[in-house]
Write an enzyme that holds these catalytic residues in place. Sequence first.
Site, PDB file in Angstrom:
ATOM      1  N   HIS A   1      25.336  44.343  39.743  1.00  0.00           N
ATOM      2  CA  HIS A   1      25.471  45.296  40.853  1.00  0.00           C
ATOM      3  C   HIS A   1      26.715  46.146  40.672  1.00  0.00           C
ATOM      4  O   HIS A   1      27.663  45.738  39.991  1.00  0.00           O
ATOM      5  CB  HIS A   1      25.543  44.547  42.195  1.00  0.00           C
ATOM      6  CG  HIS A   1      26.770  43.694  42.320  1.00  0.00           C
ATOM      7  ND1 HIS A   1      26.859  42.433  41.761  1.00  0.00           N
ATOM      8  CD2 HIS A   1      27.975  43.935  42.898  1.00  0.00           C
ATOM      9  CE1 HIS A   1      28.056  41.935  41.995  1.00  0.00           C
ATOM     10  NE2 HIS A   1      28.768  42.825  42.680  1.00  0.00           N
TER      11      HIS A   1
ATOM     12  N   HIS B   1      32.201  47.295  38.730  1.00  0.00           N
ATOM     13  CA  HIS B   1      32.164  46.300  37.649  1.00  0.00           C
ATOM     14  C   HIS B   1      31.694  46.882  36.318  1.00  0.00           C
ATOM     15  O   HIS B   1      30.757  47.679  36.281  1.00  0.00           O
ATOM     16  CB  HIS B   1      31.184  45.177  38.004  1.00  0.00           C
ATOM     17  CG  HIS B   1      31.496  44.434  39.260  1.00  0.00           C
ATOM     18  ND1 HIS B   1      32.715  43.869  39.532  1.00  0.00           N
ATOM     19  CD2 HIS B   1      30.719  44.140  40.342  1.00  0.00           C
ATOM     20  CE1 HIS B   1      32.674  43.261  40.708  1.00  0.00           C
ATOM     21  NE2 HIS B   1      31.480  43.416  41.234  1.00  0.00           N
TER      22      HIS B   1
ATOM     23  N   LYS C   1      37.730  47.852  42.686  1.00  0.00           N
ATOM     24  CA  LYS C   1      38.054  46.443  42.424  1.00  0.00           C
ATOM     25  C   LYS C   1      36.931  45.781  41.649  1.00  0.00           C
ATOM     26  O   LYS C   1      35.775  46.176  41.763  1.00  0.00           O
ATOM     27  CB  LYS C   1      38.317  45.717  43.739  1.00  0.00           C
ATOM     28  CG  LYS C   1      37.149  45.800  44.706  1.00  0.00           C
ATOM     29  CD  LYS C   1      37.482  45.181  46.042  1.00  0.00           C
ATOM     30  CE  LYS C   1      36.301  45.218  46.968  1.00  0.00           C
ATOM     31  NZ  LYS C   1      35.133  44.449  46.500  1.00  0.00           N
TER      32      LYS C   1
ATOM     33  N   CYS D   1      33.361  40.267  50.846  1.00  0.00           N
ATOM     34  CA  CYS D   1      34.493  41.184  50.648  1.00  0.00           C
ATOM     35  C   CYS D   1      35.258  41.501  51.933  1.00  0.00           C
ATOM     36  O   CYS D   1      36.476  41.648  51.893  1.00  0.00           O
ATOM     37  CB  CYS D   1      34.019  42.436  49.927  1.00  0.00           C
ATOM     38  SG  CYS D   1      33.576  42.062  48.203  1.00  0.00           S
TER      39      CYS D   1
ATOM     40  N   ASP E   1      33.290  48.624  50.740  1.00  0.00           N
ATOM     41  CA  ASP E   1      32.083  48.527  49.895  1.00  0.00           C
ATOM     42  C   ASP E   1      30.789  49.030  50.535  1.00  0.00           C
ATOM     43  O   ASP E   1      29.744  48.355  50.438  1.00  0.00           O
ATOM     44  CB  ASP E   1      31.891  47.069  49.415  1.00  0.00           C
ATOM     45  CG  ASP E   1      33.029  46.562  48.544  1.00  0.00           C
ATOM     46  OD1 ASP E   1      33.996  47.308  48.315  1.00  0.00           O
ATOM     47  OD2 ASP E   1      32.956  45.399  48.088  1.00  0.00           O
TER      48      ASP E   1
ATOM     49  N   HIS F   1      30.336  42.034  33.253  1.00  0.00           N
ATOM     50  CA  HIS F   1      31.169  41.332  34.236  1.00  0.00           C
ATOM     51  C   HIS F   1      30.778  39.857  34.387  1.00  0.00           C
ATOM     52  O   HIS F   1      29.597  39.503  34.409  1.00  0.00           O
ATOM     53  CB  HIS F   1      31.090  42.024  35.602  1.00  0.00           C
ATOM     54  CG  HIS F   1      32.193  41.613  36.516  1.00  0.00           C
ATOM     55  ND1 HIS F   1      31.990  40.835  37.632  1.00  0.00           N
ATOM     56  CD2 HIS F   1      33.529  41.840  36.452  1.00  0.00           C
ATOM     57  CE1 HIS F   1      33.160  40.629  38.225  1.00  0.00           C
ATOM     58  NE2 HIS F   1      34.098  41.226  37.532  1.00  0.00           N
TER      59      HIS F   1
HETATM   60  C1  VGL Z   1      30.460  41.716  47.368  1.00  0.00           C
HETATM   61  C2  VGL Z   1      29.391  40.026  46.270  1.00  0.00           C
HETATM   62  C3  VGL Z   1      29.723  40.582  45.052  1.00  0.00           C
HETATM   63  C4  VGL Z   1      30.857  42.335  48.671  1.00  0.00           C
HETATM   64  C5  VGL Z   1      30.830  42.274  46.164  1.00  0.00           C
HETATM   65  O1  VGL Z   1      31.126  43.552  48.711  1.00  0.00           O
HETATM   66  O2  VGL Z   1      30.889  41.597  49.689  1.00  0.00           O
HETATM   67  N1  VGL Z   1      29.763  40.596  47.418  1.00  0.00           N
HETATM   68  N2  VGL Z   1      30.431  41.706  45.019  1.00  0.00           N
HETATM   69 ZN    ZN Z   2      30.757  42.638  43.142  1.00  0.00          ZN
END
Ligand code: VGL
Ligand code: ZN
Length: 205
Positions: free
Chosen positions: A86, A53, A111, A156, A13, A57
């Site tokens: 986000h 997302h 994801k 994540c 991410d 979501h």
């Molecule tokens: C994440 C919160 C929501 C991450 C993703 O990548 O850690 N955290 N979506």
């Molecule tokens: Zn997220």
Amino acid sequence: MNSSESTALIVIDVQNDFCPGGALAINKGDEIVAPVNKLMDQFNNIVFTQDWHPEDHVSFAANQPNSAPFETIELSYGTQTLWPSHCVMGSNGAAFHADLDTSKCQMIVRKGFRSKIDSYSAFFENDHTTATGLHGYLRDRSISNVVMVGLATDYCVAWSAIDAANLGLETTVVLSACRAIDLDGSLEAQTQAMKRAGVNLVETL
Ligand code: VGL
Ligand code: ZN
């Protein structure tokens, strides 16, 4: 050093919305881009994940009545933290950081694309049951060791690392190439959870 065919670097991410100026900005999240680029030289197998997302979501506070970001709600699969909207699929916020070298990435796992379930982990959605397909991909390529870097350490990255260790993969997290959200002590709690799961935590490789 880690150039063996049985090891993969998993880059979690590294997207605009998790970097300064983004919708769910992580403090100094952009600082990891240069070290991650450098680390990629050491690996033959490289996988990226991308938080992805739909606008409706379930994890977005804007989609829950009387809710604010960083509160939690109870869903059928357990407690869900609510986030600012986000990484909306196709948006600039969901794009990888412009300086991230994507050229050596062999596989991108998206994801969180189902409206009603979040997916922190690269392996399973937040019900801990619905597979993303990454385990099968690694298995088919005889990859038994994973090294993880990225954002966020305590969400994540940690969820991915714990799932990887529980799946029997030899799992290492390189902390200098990760940054945390650190919500209500989540960094310390998830650090301990990763240790309990048998994840190797190292500063550098
Ligand atoms: C994440 C919160 C929501 C991450 C993703 O990548 O850690 N955290 N979506
Ligand atoms: Zn997220």
